[in-house]
Design a protein around this motif. Structure first.
Motif, PDB file in Angstrom:
ATOM      1  N   TYR A  53      30.108  52.992  40.215  1.00 59.25           N
ATOM      2  CA  TYR A  53      30.477  54.134  41.036  1.00 59.25           C
ATOM      3  C   TYR A  53      30.684  55.344  40.145  1.00 59.25           C
ATOM      4  O   TYR A  53      31.028  55.209  38.977  1.00 59.25           O
ATOM      5  CB  TYR A  53      31.795  53.883  41.782  1.00 59.25           C
ATOM      6  N   SER A  54      30.511  56.512  40.730  1.00 55.82           N
ATOM      7  CA  SER A  54      30.942  57.749  40.111  1.00 55.82           C
ATOM      8  C   SER A  54      32.179  58.176  40.883  1.00 55.82           C
ATOM      9  O   SER A  54      32.146  58.284  42.111  1.00 55.82           O
ATOM     10  CB  SER A  54      29.850  58.808  40.223  1.00 55.82           C
ATOM     11  N   LEU A  55      33.260  58.397  40.183  1.00 57.00           N
ATOM     12  CA  LEU A  55      34.484  58.911  40.778  1.00 57.00           C
ATOM     13  C   LEU A  55      34.521  60.410  40.541  1.00 57.00           C
ATOM     14  O   LEU A  55      34.335  60.867  39.410  1.00 57.00           O
ATOM     15  CB  LEU A  55      35.718  58.255  40.144  1.00 57.00           C
ATOM     16  N   VAL A  56      34.758  61.164  41.592  1.00 56.97           N
ATOM     17  CA  VAL A  56      34.908  62.615  41.503  1.00 56.97           C
ATOM     18  C   VAL A  56      36.272  62.956  42.069  1.00 56.97           C
ATOM     19  O   VAL A  56      36.621  62.487  43.158  1.00 56.97           O
ATOM     20  CB  VAL A  56      33.813  63.341  42.307  1.00 56.97           C
TER      21      VAL A  56
ATOM     22  N   SER B 226      33.115  50.588  37.007  1.00 57.04           N
ATOM     23  CA  SER B 226      32.520  49.395  37.601  1.00 57.04           C
ATOM     24  C   SER B 226      33.237  49.031  38.894  1.00 57.04           C
ATOM     25  O   SER B 226      34.390  49.421  39.121  1.00 57.04           O
ATOM     26  CB  SER B 226      32.596  48.220  36.621  1.00 57.04           C
ATOM     27  N   LYS B 227      32.551  48.295  39.722  1.00 53.76           N
ATOM     28  CA  LYS B 227      33.121  47.843  40.999  1.00 53.76           C
ATOM     29  C   LYS B 227      34.405  47.051  40.778  1.00 53.76           C
ATOM     30  O   LYS B 227      35.347  47.149  41.554  1.00 53.76           O
ATOM     31  CB  LYS B 227      32.081  46.982  41.721  1.00 53.76           C
ATOM     32  N   GLU B 228      34.470  46.308  39.695  1.00 59.48           N
ATOM     33  CA  GLU B 228      35.613  45.443  39.415  1.00 59.48           C
ATOM     34  C   GLU B 228      36.921  46.206  39.203  1.00 59.48           C
ATOM     35  O   GLU B 228      37.996  45.664  39.439  1.00 59.48           O
ATOM     36  CB  GLU B 228      35.339  44.551  38.191  1.00 59.48           C
ATOM     37  N   VAL B 229      36.855  47.446  38.749  1.00 57.88           N
ATOM     38  CA  VAL B 229      38.080  48.205  38.472  1.00 57.88           C
ATOM     39  C   VAL B 229      38.365  49.282  39.519  1.00 57.88           C
ATOM     40  O   VAL B 229      39.340  50.025  39.402  1.00 57.88           O
ATOM     41  CB  VAL B 229      38.056  48.836  37.051  1.00 57.88           C
TER      42      VAL B 229
ATOM     43  N   ALA C 168      39.584  49.426  42.642  1.00 59.19           N
ATOM     44  CA  ALA C 168      40.906  49.438  43.298  1.00 59.19           C
ATOM     45  C   ALA C 168      42.002  49.839  42.311  1.00 59.19           C
ATOM     46  O   ALA C 168      42.895  50.626  42.649  1.00 59.19           O
ATOM     47  CB  ALA C 168      41.210  48.077  43.912  1.00 59.19           C
ATOM     48  N   ARG C 169      41.912  49.338  41.090  1.00 59.36           N
ATOM     49  CA  ARG C 169      42.911  49.667  40.065  1.00 59.36           C
ATOM     50  C   ARG C 169      42.836  51.145  39.681  1.00 59.36           C
ATOM     51  O   ARG C 169      43.859  51.812  39.507  1.00 59.36           O
ATOM     52  CB  ARG C 169      42.696  48.763  38.848  1.00 59.36           C
ATOM     53  N   VAL C 170      41.629  51.676  39.578  1.00 56.72           N
ATOM     54  CA  VAL C 170      41.441  53.092  39.240  1.00 56.72           C
ATOM     55  C   VAL C 170      41.972  53.984  40.358  1.00 56.72           C
ATOM     56  O   VAL C 170      42.669  54.974  40.096  1.00 56.72           O
ATOM     57  CB  VAL C 170      39.955  53.382  38.941  1.00 56.72           C
ATOM     58  N   LEU C 171      41.691  53.626  41.594  1.00 56.65           N
ATOM     59  CA  LEU C 171      42.191  54.415  42.718  1.00 56.65           C
ATOM     60  C   LEU C 171      43.719  54.425  42.737  1.00 56.65           C
ATOM     61  O   LEU C 171      44.334  55.478  42.912  1.00 56.65           O
ATOM     62  CB  LEU C 171      41.650  53.887  44.041  1.00 56.65           C
ATOM     63  N   ALA C 172      44.327  53.280  42.527  1.00 57.29           N
ATOM     64  CA  ALA C 172      45.796  53.210  42.499  1.00 57.29           C
ATOM     65  C   ALA C 172      46.356  54.091  41.388  1.00 57.29           C
ATOM     66  O   ALA C 172      47.340  54.813  41.589  1.00 57.29           O
ATOM     67  CB  ALA C 172      46.250  51.764  42.324  1.00 57.29           C
ATOM     68  N   ALA C 173      45.732  54.075  40.217  1.00 57.00           N
ATOM     69  CA  ALA C 173      46.183  54.895  39.090  1.00 57.00           C
ATOM     70  C   ALA C 173      46.023  56.382  39.398  1.00 57.00           C
ATOM     71  O   ALA C 173      46.903  57.193  39.086  1.00 57.00           O
ATOM     72  CB  ALA C 173      45.412  54.531  37.823  1.00 57.00           C
ATOM     73  N   LEU C 174      44.899  56.751  40.012  1.00 56.91           N
ATOM     74  CA  LEU C 174      44.663  58.148  40.375  1.00 56.91           C
ATOM     75  C   LEU C 174      45.734  58.651  41.334  1.00 56.91           C
ATOM     76  O   LEU C 174      46.332  59.707  41.123  1.00 56.91           O
ATOM     77  CB  LEU C 174      43.278  58.295  41.011  1.00 56.91           C
ATOM     78  N   LEU C 175      45.989  57.888  42.378  1.00 61.64           N
ATOM     79  CA  LEU C 175      46.959  58.312  43.385  1.00 61.64           C
ATOM     80  C   LEU C 175      48.377  58.382  42.827  1.00 61.64           C
ATOM     81  O   LEU C 175      49.160  59.249  43.212  1.00 61.64           O
ATOM     82  CB  LEU C 175      46.893  57.381  44.599  1.00 61.64           C
ATOM     83  N   LEU C 176      48.707  57.492  41.915  1.00 62.68           N
ATOM     84  CA  LEU C 176      50.037  57.485  41.314  1.00 62.68           C
ATOM     85  C   LEU C 176      50.240  58.659  40.348  1.00 62.68           C
ATOM     86  O   LEU C 176      51.301  59.284  40.321  1.00 62.68           O
ATOM     87  CB  LEU C 176      50.278  56.156  40.589  1.00 62.68           C
TER      88      LEU C 176
END
Length: 102
Positions: free
Chosen positions: A2-5, A73-76, A78-86
């Motif tokens: 994924y690309s996160l923006v 990667s797809k595997e991270v 959910a963890r990346v989203l949680a870190a971003l929001l926090l």
């Protein structure tokens, strides 16, 4: 992959990037902490019920922000989203994930 923006005020650019890097975003092959960023201006108007980090309810706010892009990667995801929001200071974080081929 994924690309996160996401969009972040200049004051929190480095701390938010470090949070999502630590969660696993921004790795490509033998490199980590990879991203692309550009400075621009964002605007918003908090409406009744909002608790804005910047600005006041019912007043248009224009703020220097960065648009930041990185792969993950797809595997991270959910963890990346949680870190971003926090780590992000905004009550409503503007972000999106785009599926990419790598």
């Amino acid at each position: 992959m994924y690309s996160l923006v996401f969009y972040v005020p200049e004051s929190h650019l480095e701390s938010v990037k470090q949070a999502v890097f630590s969660a696993g975003a921004g790795s490509m092959g033998d490199y980590d902490s990879c991203c692309w960023q550009i400075k621009g201006q964002g605007q918003f108007r908090p409406v009744e019920g909002a608790t804005p980090f910047l600005g006041k309810v019912d007043e248009l706010e224009v703020v220097d922000e960065y648009r930041v892009e990185m792969v993950l990667s797809k595997e991270v995801k959910a963890r990346v989203l949680a870190a971003l929001l926090l780590a992000h200071p905004y009550e409503e974080v503007a972000y999106h994930f785009i599926p990419v081929q790598y």
